[in-house]
Design an enzyme around this catalytic site. Structure first.
Site, PDB file in Angstrom:
ATOM      1  N   CYS A  99       0.854  -1.189   0.000  1.00  0.00           N
ATOM      2  CA  CYS A  99       0.000   0.000   0.000  1.00  0.00           C
ATOM      3  C   CYS A  99       0.891   1.242   0.000  1.00  0.00           C
ATOM      4  CB  CYS A  99      -0.878  -0.022   1.256  1.00  0.00           C
ATOM      5  SG  CYS A  99      -2.056   1.326   1.349  1.00  0.00           S
ATOM      6  N   HIS A 141      -9.344  -3.898  -1.714  1.00  0.00           N
ATOM      7  CA  HIS A 141      -8.304  -3.180  -0.964  1.00  0.00           C
ATOM      8  C   HIS A 141      -8.688  -1.705  -0.826  1.00  0.00           C
ATOM      9  CE1 HIS A 141      -3.883  -2.294  -0.077  1.00  0.00           C
ATOM     10  NE2 HIS A 141      -4.350  -1.093  -0.386  1.00  0.00           N
ATOM     11  N   GLU A 142      -9.154  -1.099  -1.929  1.00  0.00           N
ATOM     12  CA  GLU A 142      -9.469   0.339  -1.893  1.00  0.00           C
ATOM     13  C   GLU A 142     -10.750   0.614  -1.097  1.00  0.00           C
ATOM     14  OE1 GLU A 142      -7.138   2.117  -2.646  1.00  0.00           O
ATOM     15  OE2 GLU A 142      -6.000   0.764  -3.934  1.00  0.00           O
ATOM     16  N   HIS A 145     -10.208   0.957   2.519  1.00  0.00           N
ATOM     17  CA  HIS A 145      -9.718   2.272   2.989  1.00  0.00           C
ATOM     18  C   HIS A 145     -10.888   3.167   3.410  1.00  0.00           C
ATOM     19  CE1 HIS A 145      -5.403   2.335   2.372  1.00  0.00           C
ATOM     20  NE2 HIS A 145      -5.512   1.859   1.145  1.00  0.00           N
TER      21      HIS A 145
END
Lengths: 184, 174
Positions: A99, A141-142, A145
């Site tokens: 990341c 993954h995004e 966030h």
């Protein structure tokens, strides 16, 4: 101009982002700069607004330029995803993640192999997408966030091998890593 | 006094509390932990720890001597360079398994090294039963000559009666 990337342990990265409710020129300008920031990073295939200090539910994913992307893998090109919601998960697979907000560390993370999700574009129209493999991993993954989750929250033991991970095949969401520890 | 880096190795029969006791003694002694590897191998518990400490190796030995003796752990300390923040990222994962016999790791790693593999992490386990044990090796590394050359090496290793699998690691950076 691109934005500076916020790096962990900055606590900002652990906060939940708010939905976007205004689709205007300001939003479009922000998305343009966010994409420049993603492309400025080495090997970056995705970025989320919280990584640059904007706590709104905006992510960009583009795996189409990936040098090693398998020839038979499909992708949706450059996706600007506003208020994304993953609505279906299928299969589980382990992959290596890093990341821009966590330099000099990568680790193994289990993600859904295929996902379906909805998101708005910068004009405010809603779309539905299907992703699999590497792109599906990037989207998950995004989107993490936006909920204050980093891949560090999902690391699996380095001794979690191909044999042990079969256990996870039936699990649809948020699998817990196997402890793999001795008594000590 | 400048802090120096040491590699501490501790090995002993596994029992609950080893990690907590050892790391507490280090903390109380003014040590700062770097990267570590701690795991149970067989019935032993093994610890390798990078430790930053302002004193000499002899002084560090004293910091741990009491806990090591009370937990019956063998203690070994080496002075090292340190070197954090220099991770090498693996680009291949290799699994090898088969009926246990001497030489699986030696033959496999020999052939893979010849084929350009830089091993970054290797773990192996013995599974199966005592009568028919199986050996399972997991390697992560960098394929300096490319994955095709490694696959050719694995094809040769396979002829010795083990199963092999090579998986590219495409690290996602998001």
């Amino acid at each position: 101009m691109s934005f500076d990337i916020i790096k962990y342990p900055d606590k900002c990265l652990k906060q939940v982002s708010a939905p976007v409710d205004t689709f205007d020129f300001k939003l479009q300008g922000f998305v343009t700069e966010l994409e420049k920031t993603m492309r400025a990073g080495p090997g970056g295939v995705g970025i989320a607004a919280p990584q640059v200090g904007c706590f709104q539910r905006i992510v960009i994913v583009d795996v189409s330029d990936m040098r090693k992307l398998p020839a038979n893998s499909s992708n949706n090109g450059c996706m600007v995803l506003i208020n994304p919601e993953i609505i279906e998960w299928d299969g589980m697979t382990m992959g290596r993640e890093g990341c821009m907000s966590v330099p000099d560390f990568t680790g193994n993370v289990i993600r859904a192999e295929k996902i379906a999700f909805t998101a708005f574009d910068v004009q405010g129209s809603q779309h539905e997408f299907n992703s699999e493999g590497y792109e599906a991993r990037a989207v998950q993954h995004e989107v993490d966030h936006l909920d204050g989750m980093l891949f560090l929250d999902r690391l699996v033991s380095r001794r979690t091998d191909l044999f042990k991970r079969k256990v996870y095949k039936q699990i649809k969401e948020s699998p817990l890593p196997e402890s793999g520890e001795g008594q000590a | 006094m400048n802090k120096r880096w040491y590699m501490i190795t501790l090995v002993g029969k596994d029992r609950p509390g080893i990690v907590a006791h050892v790391t507490h003694a280090l903390y109380e002694g003014g040590c700062h932990l770097g990267e570590t590897s701690m795991m149970r191998l067989g019935t032993s518990f093994t610890m390798m720890m990078m430790v930053q400490y302002a004193g000499t190796a002899k002084a560090l030995q004293k910091v741990l001597q009491g806990e090591a003796e009370s937990l019956d752990l063998h203690l070994h300390i080496d002075s090292i360079e340190g070197g954090l923040h220099h991770h090498h990222q693996p680009d291949v994962r290799i699994s090898i398994y088969g009926a246990d016999r001497p030489g699986i790791v030696a033959h496999a790693t020999g052939a893979l090294t010849e084929a350009g593999l830089d091993i970054l992490d290797l773990t192996s386990d013995v599974g199966g039963t005592e009568d028919t044990p199986i050996y399972i090796v997991h390697i992560e590394g960098r394929a300096n000559e490319g994955a095709v050359v490694l696959q050719s090496a694995l094809d040769i290793i396979k002829k010795e009666g083990v199963e092999t699998q090579l998986t590219p690691i495409d690290t996602l950076v998001g």
